[in-house]
Write a protein that holds these residues in place. Structure first.
Motif, PDB file in Angstrom:
ATOM      1  N   ALA A   1       0.903  -1.151   0.114  1.00 31.60           N
ATOM      2  CA  ALA A   1       0.211   0.471  -0.421  1.00 31.60           C
ATOM      3  C   ALA A   1       0.823   0.976  -0.097  1.00 31.60           C
ATOM      4  CB  ALA A   1      -1.128  -0.089   1.689  1.00 31.60           C
ATOM      5  N   LEU A   2       1.817   1.410   0.501  1.00 30.15           N
ATOM      6  CA  LEU A   2       2.568   2.321   1.053  1.00 30.15           C
ATOM      7  C   LEU A   2       3.811   2.682  -0.473  1.00 30.15           C
ATOM      8  CD1 LEU A   2       4.615   4.200   2.616  1.00 30.15           C
ATOM      9  CD2 LEU A   2       6.333   2.405   2.728  1.00 30.15           C
ATOM     10  N   THR A   3       4.681   1.815  -1.916  1.00 31.86           N
ATOM     11  CA  THR A   3       4.243   1.387  -2.823  1.00 31.86           C
ATOM     12  C   THR A   3       3.372   2.150  -4.025  1.00 31.86           C
ATOM     13  OG1 THR A   3       5.274  -0.112  -1.756  1.00 31.86           O
ATOM     14  CG2 THR A   3       5.427   0.135  -4.369  1.00 31.86           C
ATOM     15  N   GLU A   4       2.205   1.740  -3.709  1.00 33.31           N
ATOM     16  CA  GLU A   4       0.723   2.382  -4.118  1.00 33.31           C
ATOM     17  C   GLU A   4       0.973   3.398  -4.195  1.00 33.31           C
ATOM     18  OE1 GLU A   4      -2.841  -0.445  -5.270  1.00 33.31           O
ATOM     19  OE2 GLU A   4      -1.674  -1.005  -2.926  1.00 33.31           O
ATOM     20  N   GLY A   5       0.666   4.139  -2.701  1.00 31.80           N
ATOM     21  CA  GLY A   5       0.681   5.646  -2.414  1.00 31.80           C
ATOM     22  C   GLY A   5       2.009   7.175  -2.715  1.00 31.80           C
ATOM     23  N   ILE A   6       2.579   6.413  -2.642  1.00 32.62           N
ATOM     24  CA  ILE A   6       3.507   6.639  -3.116  1.00 32.62           C
ATOM     25  C   ILE A   6       3.870   6.784  -4.681  1.00 32.62           C
ATOM     26  CG2 ILE A   6       6.395   7.055  -3.646  1.00 32.62           C
ATOM     27  CD1 ILE A   6       6.706   6.518  -0.841  1.00 32.62           C
ATOM     28  N   GLY A   7       3.724   6.055  -5.541  1.00 34.70           N
ATOM     29  CA  GLY A   7       3.677   5.727  -6.975  1.00 34.70           C
ATOM     30  C   GLY A   7       2.518   6.504  -7.470  1.00 34.70           C
ATOM     31  N   LEU A   8       1.164   6.352  -6.776  1.00 30.40           N
ATOM     32  CA  LEU A   8       0.134   7.426  -7.394  1.00 30.40           C
ATOM     33  C   LEU A   8      -0.122   9.045  -6.971  1.00 30.40           C
ATOM     34  CD1 LEU A   8      -2.772   5.025  -6.023  1.00 30.40           C
ATOM     35  CD2 LEU A   8      -1.750   5.458  -8.729  1.00 30.40           C
ATOM     36  N   VAL A   9       0.959   9.136  -6.006  1.00 26.23           N
ATOM     37  CA  VAL A   9       0.875  10.533  -5.484  1.00 26.23           C
ATOM     38  C   VAL A   9       1.926  11.315  -6.614  1.00 26.23           C
ATOM     39  CG1 VAL A   9       2.290  12.359  -4.517  1.00 26.23           C
ATOM     40  CG2 VAL A   9       0.222  10.283  -3.005  1.00 26.23           C
ATOM     41  N   LEU A  10       2.843  10.629  -7.077  1.00 28.59           N
ATOM     42  CA  LEU A  10       3.867  10.787  -7.804  1.00 28.59           C
ATOM     43  C   LEU A  10       3.925  10.590  -9.595  1.00 28.59           C
ATOM     44  CD1 LEU A  10       6.953  10.170  -5.763  1.00 28.59           C
ATOM     45  CD2 LEU A  10       6.259  11.833  -6.029  1.00 28.59           C
ATOM     46  N   GLU A  11       2.243  10.586  -9.763  1.00 26.28           N
ATOM     47  CA  GLU A  11       1.631   9.748 -10.741  1.00 26.28           C
ATOM     48  C   GLU A  11       2.665   8.776 -12.219  1.00 26.28           C
ATOM     49  OE1 GLU A  11       0.932  13.666 -11.663  1.00 26.28           O
ATOM     50  OE2 GLU A  11      -0.631  14.213 -10.621  1.00 26.28           O
ATOM     51  N   LYS A  12       3.212   8.912 -11.274  1.00 27.29           N
ATOM     52  CA  LYS A  12       3.903   6.512 -11.885  1.00 27.29           C
ATOM     53  C   LYS A  12       2.827   6.001 -12.428  1.00 27.29           C
ATOM     54  CE  LYS A  12       7.590   8.829 -10.788  1.00 27.29           C
ATOM     55  NZ  LYS A  12       8.020   9.234 -12.094  1.00 27.29           N
ATOM     56  N   VAL A  13       2.962   5.952 -13.918  1.00 27.79           N
ATOM     57  CA  VAL A  13       1.902   4.739 -14.451  1.00 27.79           C
ATOM     58  C   VAL A  13       2.001   3.934 -14.040  1.00 27.79           C
ATOM     59  CG1 VAL A  13       1.557   3.957 -16.626  1.00 27.79           C
ATOM     60  CG2 VAL A  13       2.327   6.876 -16.684  1.00 27.79           C
ATOM     61  N   TRP A  14       2.713   3.211 -14.329  1.00 24.92           N
ATOM     62  CA  TRP A  14       2.916   2.104 -13.144  1.00 24.92           C
ATOM     63  C   TRP A  14       3.243   1.690 -11.384  1.00 24.92           C
ATOM     64  CZ3 TRP A  14       4.786   1.571  -8.099  1.00 24.92           C
ATOM     65  CH2 TRP A  14       5.904   3.049  -7.426  1.00 24.92           C
ATOM     66  N   ALA A  15       2.456   2.522 -11.388  1.00 23.73           N
ATOM     67  CA  ALA A  15       1.619   2.378 -10.355  1.00 23.73           C
ATOM     68  C   ALA A  15       0.219   2.229 -10.077  1.00 23.73           C
ATOM     69  CB  ALA A  15       1.817   3.721  -9.086  1.00 23.73           C
ATOM     70  N   GLU A  16      -0.378   2.929 -10.988  1.00 25.98           N
ATOM     71  CA  GLU A  16      -1.710   3.051 -11.651  1.00 25.98           C
ATOM     72  C   GLU A  16      -2.602   1.857 -12.240  1.00 25.98           C
ATOM     73  OE1 GLU A  16      -2.619   5.801 -15.009  1.00 25.98           O
ATOM     74  OE2 GLU A  16      -1.081   7.408 -13.851  1.00 25.98           O
ATOM     75  N   TYR A  17      -0.884   1.128 -12.746  1.00 29.12           N
ATOM     76  CA  TYR A  17      -1.466  -0.101 -13.557  1.00 29.12           C
ATOM     77  C   TYR A  17      -1.043  -1.406 -12.122  1.00 29.12           C
ATOM     78  CZ  TYR A  17      -1.304   0.184 -18.355  1.00 29.12           C
ATOM     79  OH  TYR A  17      -1.330   1.066 -19.754  1.00 29.12           O
ATOM     80  N   LEU A  18       0.233  -1.315 -11.219  1.00 27.57           N
ATOM     81  CA  LEU A  18      -0.569  -1.733  -9.864  1.00 27.57           C
ATOM     82  C   LEU A  18      -1.272  -1.879  -9.473  1.00 27.57           C
ATOM     83  CD1 LEU A  18       1.688  -3.749  -7.579  1.00 27.57           C
ATOM     84  CD2 LEU A  18       2.173  -1.959  -6.971  1.00 27.57           C
ATOM     85  N   THR A  19      -2.110  -0.643  -8.654  1.00 29.53           N
ATOM     86  CA  THR A  19      -3.123   0.035  -7.751  1.00 29.53           C
ATOM     87  C   THR A  19      -4.702  -0.979  -8.526  1.00 29.53           C
ATOM     88  OG1 THR A  19      -2.180   1.755  -6.997  1.00 29.53           O
ATOM     89  CG2 THR A  19      -4.433   1.535  -7.288  1.00 29.53           C
ATOM     90  N   LEU A  20      -4.237  -1.388 -10.265  1.00 26.39           N
ATOM     91  CA  LEU A  20      -5.736  -1.611 -11.364  1.00 26.39           C
ATOM     92  C   LEU A  20      -5.620  -2.971 -11.128  1.00 26.39           C
ATOM     93  CD1 LEU A  20      -7.902  -0.367 -13.209  1.00 26.39           C
ATOM     94  CD2 LEU A  20      -5.582  -1.163 -15.393  1.00 26.39           C
ATOM     95  N   SER A  21      -4.655  -3.546 -11.106  1.00 26.98           N
ATOM     96  CA  SER A  21      -4.560  -5.013 -10.731  1.00 26.98           C
ATOM     97  C   SER A  21      -4.794  -5.507  -9.851  1.00 26.98           C
ATOM     98  CB  SER A  21      -2.633  -5.294 -11.865  1.00 26.98           C
ATOM     99  OG  SER A  21      -2.539  -4.552 -12.825  1.00 26.98           O
ATOM    100  N   LEU A  22      -4.029  -4.797  -9.034  1.00 37.98           N
ATOM    101  CA  LEU A  22      -4.183  -5.573  -7.314  1.00 37.98           C
ATOM    102  C   LEU A  22      -5.428  -5.301  -7.052  1.00 37.98           C
ATOM    103  CD1 LEU A  22      -1.488  -4.306  -5.279  1.00 37.98           C
ATOM    104  CD2 LEU A  22      -1.373  -6.507  -6.043  1.00 37.98           C
TER     105      LEU A  22
END
Length: 175
Positions: A107-128
């Motif tokens: 969740a920390l990885t997702e949160g940081i990635g989404l706040v930084l607007e990283k596309v990989w985080a969008e795909y990770l969150t979508l997948s999970l």
């Protein structure tokens, strides 16, 4: 001369669009990211609580908590908790702790990635989110509660928003 001016105007417009794309924060991603960061903190604290219980008698801790919260120690609720506590040994508690800290890290990885607007985080969150939907539906059918309905609705909203955002981003990149 006029063609040169039009080309310069298009180039300037493209620069403005690129600037906005890189500098305007998506409020939806920020909100989802902050939600994930909050979940990370919550599960980290739960993990700390589990580690705290490792070398203690869980039944004693439940009784102590019930008295501190002014619950009747003879109540049905406390009895259910005590019965469930008897099923948890030290090995199981360690497994719960590892899983809780692991989920907190994800969740920390997702949160940081989404706040930084990283596309990989969008795909990770979508997948999970998609992976956990069948489990949430199963639990909702098994034991329907308002909390589970709310959790499912939040996750469906996150899923819909991320799908919309990724499709929009893909369409913009094709332009």
């Amino acid at each position: 001369m006029q063609n040169g001016t039009i080309s310069e105007a298009r180039l300037a417009g493209a620069r403005v669009k690129a600037y906005r794309k890189h500098h305007a924060h998506d409020r939806g991603l920020l909100l989802i990211g902050l939600f994930k960061l909050g979940k990370s903190i919550l599960f980290f604290l739960i993990g700390v609580g589990v580690v705290h219980l490792l070398h203690k008698d869980i039944s004693d801790e439940i009784m102590r908590l019930a008295v501190a919260l002014k619950f009747d120690p003879e109540s049905r609720f406390v009895a259910i908790l005590l019965n469930k506590a008897d099923l948890i040994d030290a090995h199981r508690l360690k497994q719960i702790g590892v899983a809780t800290f692991g989920y907190s890290a994800v969740a920390l990885t997702e949160g940081i990635g989404l706040v930084l607007e990283k596309v990989w985080a969008e795909y990770l969150t979508l997948s999970l989110t998609m992976m956990f939907l069948p489990w949430e539906l199963y639990e909702l059918v098994r034991h329907p509660t308002a909390f589970r309905v709310g959790l499912l609705l939040i996750n469906l909203a996150v899923l819909a928003y991320l799908l919309w955002l990724l499709r929009r981003t893909k369409a913009e990149s094709l332009d």
